[in-house]
Design a protein around this motif. Structure first.
Motif, short mmCIF file in Angstrom:
data_model
loop_
_atom_site.label_atom_id
_atom_site.label_comp_id
_atom_site.label_asym_id
_atom_site.label_seq_id
_atom_site.Cartn_x
_atom_site.Cartn_y
_atom_site.Cartn_z
N ASP A 191 -4.05 1.55 7.25
CA ASP A 191 -4.64 2.44 6.26
C ASP A 191 -3.73 2.49 5.05
N VAL A 193 -2.85 4.75 2.19
CA VAL A 193 -3.06 6.16 1.88
C VAL A 193 -2.34 6.51 0.59
N LEU A 195 -0.85 9.80 -1.68
CA LEU A 195 -0.29 11.09 -1.31
C LEU A 195 -0.03 11.96 -2.52
N VAL A 200 -2.52 13.92 2.07
CA VAL A 200 -3.26 12.68 1.85
C VAL A 200 -4.45 12.97 0.94
N SER A 203 -7.65 7.63 1.50
CA SER A 203 -7.25 6.68 2.53
C SER A 203 -8.28 5.56 2.59
N TYR A 204 -7.80 4.30 2.60
CA TYR A 204 -8.68 3.13 2.61
C TYR A 204 -8.26 2.19 3.74
N PRO A 205 -9.21 1.80 4.61
CA PRO A 205 -8.87 0.92 5.74
C PRO A 205 -8.72 -0.53 5.30
N PHE A 273 2.30 6.36 -2.33
CA PHE A 273 1.35 5.73 -1.42
C PHE A 273 2.13 5.16 -0.23
N GLU A 274 1.42 4.90 0.87
CA GLU A 274 2.01 4.29 2.06
C GLU A 274 0.99 3.37 2.71
N ARG A 276 0.07 2.40 6.44
CA ARG A 276 0.33 2.93 7.77
C ARG A 276 -0.39 2.13 8.84
N THR A 281 4.70 3.64 9.54
CA THR A 281 4.56 3.16 8.17
C THR A 281 5.31 1.83 8.01
#
Length: 465
Positions: A191, A193, A195, A200, A203-205, A273-274, A276, A281
């Motif tokens: 994901d 994400v 922040l 959050v 969030s995008y897969p 952003f991260e 994950r 992470t």
């Protein structure tokens, strides 16, 4: 140990593990014969007469290939077996391309680089151009899985240290390399994400496509439908991460395209952003805000795709985002979106309307034909726009304007026809006054919506009136 153990000998071997965290297994003659059959090159390195075999292969190479391609195959396979016997851990695959012989070093087993390491030292001949320097930094510094090519003029020498048969120094060469694509075991789903502090906000897969490492930091690649995110994360604290986000809307449906554009807007806006995974992470950082021009560009593209998605859903016709759209089609699409939303729009494509009289006479009709300004309302049974070769039917539309006038010549001719009782079939053109355009509203929205036109809101296009 003997090739076959007696019972006491086997018991003694098993007792060696007493009190230890190990397990003892005995490989006897049958087991060893099976392994030698599998690894024939290893067995040959101990048992064969290498000088004789090499001479035999050499002699074959001098012979004519009377057997055709089968002989070629046999000779190459024989030479390959000779090469395999050079080392217990490494071999060389080879191929002929024109007058060039390409040799590719290959480990015989997964631990070849640990047991018998091979070291390559490239001495550059600089200075290098900035593009080449950046490519080397990405590859060696972060493990980015892209091929790097050092041309001959950029390489002074290549020194190889390892087994004696492989070691040496080479000059006048071109050097190419590509880091190994590495992925952690298990789940590849990630994901991306965005922040605000620890909150959050989006969030995008995606799918983890690469996880590399180098002398400076790590590289993370995330695959998205229609896009790719490439992240470089330095190891040093306080050093910013860098992100490269590329995408194409080609062959994507509007819903998928909108996800990419919303993600692009997040990146343009900047912030934390991260990336994950299910185990933690793997990368992240703080993005700087981009210029106002970048904001405007992605906002306009998003508005276009949103318009397309709404109209497709209304008409129940679904197709990918068109690669190109003419300015006229873009205006038509924007009008269609506003009509679907129940809004009243001014059509730049309707400067006039043509009517055919039925012969019926009335004071209002005579006032219009005499040049007086009148209000006109009419409806069409079907209104449609054409996009990407598809006709999208919106439904019945009301066309109106509070102040229109008939063209003088048409009005006089129609009045004369009415006076003579021949008004049926007479054609009349009417136009809104002051160069304005007719207004439109979907028929099913006419009863509830205010009939006040809204702006099209297309940058670079003057609003019709």
């Amino acid at each position: 140990m003997p090739c076959t153990l007696t019972t006491p000998e086997r018991e003694f071997a098993a007792s060696l593990a007493a009190g230890q965290g190990v397990r003892v297994r005995v490989w006897d003659r049958a087991k060893l014969d099976g392994l030698m059959a599998t690894h024939a090159d290893l067995e040959a390195s101990f048992t064969r007469n290498q000088l004789y075999d090499a001479a035999k292969v050499f002699g074959q190479e001098q012979a004519m290939l009377m057997g055709g391609l089968p002989d070629v195959h046999a000779r190459v396979a024989g030479l390959g077996r000779q090469v395999d016997g050079l080392d217990d851990h490494w071999t060389v695959d080879f191929a002929r391309q024109g007058e060039t012989v390409v040799q590719t070093l290959r480990g015989k087993h997964p631990r070849a680089h640990e047991i018998s390491p091979v070291e390559f030292t490239v001495t550059g001949n600089g200075p290098w151009d900035p593009e080449l320097t950046a490519a080397v930094r990405r590859s060696l510094g972060f493990g980015v899985p892209e091929e790097v090519v050092l041309p001959r003029e950029a390489v002074q020498s290549l020194t190889v240290r390892g087994p004696e048969w492989l070691s040496g120094e080479h000059r006048d060469i071109e050097v190419r390399w590509r880091p190994v694509v590495a992925l952690p075991p298990g789940e590849r789903g990630v994901d991306v994400v965005f922040l605000d502090g620890e909150q959050v906000t989006a969030s995008y897969p995606g799918t983890l496509g690469h996880l590399g490492s180098g002398s400076i930091g790590r590289s993370v690649h995330v695959e998205l439908p229609g896009g790719k995110l490439e992240l470089l994360v330095p190891r040093g604290t306080g050093m910013p991460a860098s992100m490269r986000f590329t995408f194409s809307l080609e062959r994507l449906d509007p819903a998928a395209a909108l996800r990419l554009l919303r993600m692009r807007q997040r990146i343009v806006t900047g912030g934390a952003f991260e990336v994950r995974t299910s185990v933690g992470t793997v990368g992240g950082g703080e993005l700087p805000a981009e210029s106002g021009a970048a904001h405007q560009e992605v906002a306009e593209l998003r508005r276009y795709v949103e318009d397309l998605e709404v109209v497709q859903r209304h008409c129940e016709q679904y197709f990918p985002v068109p690669a190109e759209l003419s300015p006229t089609d873009r205006i038509a699409l924007r009008m269609a979106r506003l009509l679907v939303d129940g809004q009243c729009v001014i059509s730049p494509f309707l400067p006039r309307l043509n009517f055919t009289l039925t012969g019926e006479d009335s004071p209002g009709l005579r006032a219009l034909l005499s040049g007086e300004q009148q209000s006109v309302r009419c409806s069409t049974e079907e209104f449609a726009v054409t996009l990407a070769g598809r006709r999208l039917r919106l439904g019945s539309v009301l066309v109106f304007h509070p102040r229109v006038a008939a063209e003088q010549e048409d009005g006089q001719r129609a009045l004369a026809a009415l006076d003579a009782g021949r008004g049926d079939g007479c054609k009349v053109t009417v136009r809104p006054v002051d160069g304005e355009r007719f207004r439109m509203l979907l028929q099913n929205a006419a009863a509830s919506a205010e009939q006040v036109p809204v702006a099209l809101g297309l940058p670079g296009f003057p609003e019709p009136r």
